[in-house]
Design a protein around this motif. Sequence first.
Motif, PDB file in Angstrom:
ATOM      1  N   ALA A  68      -3.363   0.428  -6.266  1.00 26.57           N
ATOM      2  CA  ALA A  68      -3.622   0.252  -4.834  1.00 26.57           C
ATOM      3  C   ALA A  68      -2.489  -0.447  -4.108  1.00 26.57           C
ATOM      4  O   ALA A  68      -2.323  -0.274  -2.893  1.00 26.57           O
ATOM      5  CB  ALA A  68      -4.920  -0.528  -4.626  1.00 26.57           C
ATOM      6  N   GLY A  69      -1.706  -1.263  -4.829  1.00 30.43           N
ATOM      7  CA  GLY A  69      -0.663  -2.006  -4.124  1.00 30.43           C
ATOM      8  C   GLY A  69       0.225  -2.849  -5.003  1.00 30.43           C
ATOM      9  O   GLY A  69       0.778  -3.841  -4.543  1.00 30.43           O
ATOM     10  N   GLY A 125       2.818  -0.654   4.403  1.00 30.80           N
ATOM     11  CA  GLY A 125       2.326  -1.577   3.391  1.00 30.80           C
ATOM     12  C   GLY A 125       2.486  -3.015   3.826  1.00 30.80           C
ATOM     13  O   GLY A 125       3.405  -3.351   4.578  1.00 30.80           O
ATOM     14  N   TYR A 151      -3.626  10.155  -0.025  1.00 29.37           N
ATOM     15  CA  TYR A 151      -3.255   8.830   0.492  1.00 29.37           C
ATOM     16  C   TYR A 151      -2.147   8.876   1.549  1.00 29.37           C
ATOM     17  O   TYR A 151      -2.011   7.948   2.347  1.00 29.37           O
ATOM     18  CB  TYR A 151      -2.878   7.861  -0.633  1.00 29.37           C
ATOM     19  CG  TYR A 151      -4.054   7.520  -1.504  1.00 29.37           C
ATOM     20  CD1 TYR A 151      -5.094   6.732  -1.023  1.00 29.37           C
ATOM     21  CD2 TYR A 151      -4.156   8.013  -2.802  1.00 29.37           C
ATOM     22  CE1 TYR A 151      -6.192   6.438  -1.815  1.00 29.37           C
ATOM     23  CE2 TYR A 151      -5.256   7.722  -3.599  1.00 29.37           C
ATOM     24  CZ  TYR A 151      -6.267   6.938  -3.094  1.00 29.37           C
ATOM     25  OH  TYR A 151      -7.360   6.650  -3.874  1.00 29.37           O
ATOM     26  N   ASN A 199      -9.186  -0.567  -1.011  1.00 32.72           N
ATOM     27  CA  ASN A 199      -8.348  -0.762  -2.196  1.00 32.72           C
ATOM     28  C   ASN A 199      -9.134  -0.429  -3.458  1.00 32.72           C
ATOM     29  O   ASN A 199      -8.579   0.084  -4.435  1.00 32.72           O
ATOM     30  CB  ASN A 199      -7.861  -2.205  -2.264  1.00 32.72           C
ATOM     31  CG  ASN A 199      -6.838  -2.527  -1.200  1.00 32.72           C
ATOM     32  OD1 ASN A 199      -5.893  -1.790  -0.974  1.00 32.72           O
ATOM     33  ND2 ASN A 199      -7.034  -3.640  -0.506  1.00 32.72           N
ATOM     34  N   SER A 239       0.788  -1.237   0.000  1.00 29.60           N
ATOM     35  CA  SER A 239       0.000   0.000   0.000  1.00 29.60           C
ATOM     36  C   SER A 239       0.816   1.281   0.000  1.00 29.60           C
ATOM     37  O   SER A 239       0.247   2.368  -0.156  1.00 29.60           O
ATOM     38  CB  SER A 239      -0.972  -0.002   1.181  1.00 29.60           C
ATOM     39  OG  SER A 239      -2.048  -0.878   0.936  1.00 29.60           O
ATOM     40  N   LYS A 282       0.025   3.362  -2.867  1.00 30.44           N
ATOM     41  CA  LYS A 282      -1.041   4.370  -2.889  1.00 30.44           C
ATOM     42  C   LYS A 282      -0.478   5.795  -2.875  1.00 30.44           C
ATOM     43  O   LYS A 282      -1.087   6.712  -3.416  1.00 30.44           O
ATOM     44  CB  LYS A 282      -1.998   4.155  -1.715  1.00 30.44           C
ATOM     45  CG  LYS A 282      -2.835   2.889  -1.826  1.00 30.44           C
ATOM     46  CD  LYS A 282      -3.764   2.725  -0.637  1.00 30.44           C
ATOM     47  CE  LYS A 282      -4.717   1.538  -0.816  1.00 30.44           C
ATOM     48  NZ  LYS A 282      -4.044   0.235  -0.781  1.00 30.44           N
TER      49      LYS A 282
END
Length: 373
Positions: free
Chosen positions: A265-266, A325, A308, A199, A89, A92
């Motif tokens: 998102a990741g 993350g 974010y 997400n 993450s 983001k």
Amino acid sequence: MKIQSLLPLFFVPLAFNAQTKKTATDNRLATDLYKMVQKEAVAYMQDPARVGISIGIFKDGKSYFYNYGTTEIGKSELPTSQSPYEIASITKTFTGTLLAHALVDGKIKMDDDIRKYLDGNYPNLEFEKHPITIGNLTNHSSGLPQFLPDQSETFKKPMDSVALALSDFYKNYSKKNFYEDLHQAKVDFVPGTEYKYSNVGTQIAGDILEKVYHTSYENLLSEYITKPLKMNHTIIGTNSAQLLTRYNEKGKIMPRNFTTIFAPAGGIISTTGDLVKYMQYHLDENNKYVKASHTPFVKSEGDAIGLYWRLHTYEDGTETVYHTGGTFGFSSVLQIYPSKNMGVVVLSNESDGESQGKLHDIADNILRNSSKK
């Protein structure tokens, strides 16, 4: 020849107790900063579940790198500043940085109804005539779910099997499937009034960027971030042959992160070498794009969220900008102190219920203790 084989390995036991785990490292303990990192890292690595970590620090205009453990259980191969990890993450914040470009350059507005950018009709993406805005996506107040379709039943399974179940489900899951499922998403509060980590919202933000710039998220990442910053080892996707082996707390090898539809998102893979460059960029708050990405859509007296980025102010007034993350097998944290012109990134190829929090503690302790000196 692998670069890792050329690096010296040091096995450094600290005097915790007779059973202290020896930890391989390239930290030569040359300065107080090195010793501070050593204390934090070796304490973290005492957990038998830990495999390897890489630490990058930007301080006083210089970059420092430290590595511990191994790239793979059973091998004596120290990770390096060029070892690729899934950063989960933290991705983001890259999406937030790209949104800052779109915002400053007039391509989007934070109060835009997201349906302005979606093909098809989505009457479900509002609550009591209050639509979801782009700003709601950036601070997780959209009301959208964490995954599409809903995966709450999957997460009731034993954790060992959740990663495999999700990996298997999403391997053939397309963007078409995603937007079909988006028609079924339910928003049960006025967007902007509650926090609900999503997400899905960030995936949509990535697609909005693609629409307004008429190119792929991957191209945008390259054009606006990785090429200008010379982040040559930062990529999208799950096909990096050099990606470290990833483990859960039981030493079980975990599957790679799902598919490229999760990219905004990741889905980024990176290294401490590259992420120190990224931190250095984000320490320059005179940069209009950086400033925009660190500015919350909604002002808050306490902790806030920019595009974010998590924003926290300590009791002494010092502000930190950060994100953590975690995938099934990787944990990470990236944290900066703009007022101190300093940042720390920590990447690990093991993930468990405590790893993200403990990595955040490592970064926080290094930053706060170093800034006192």
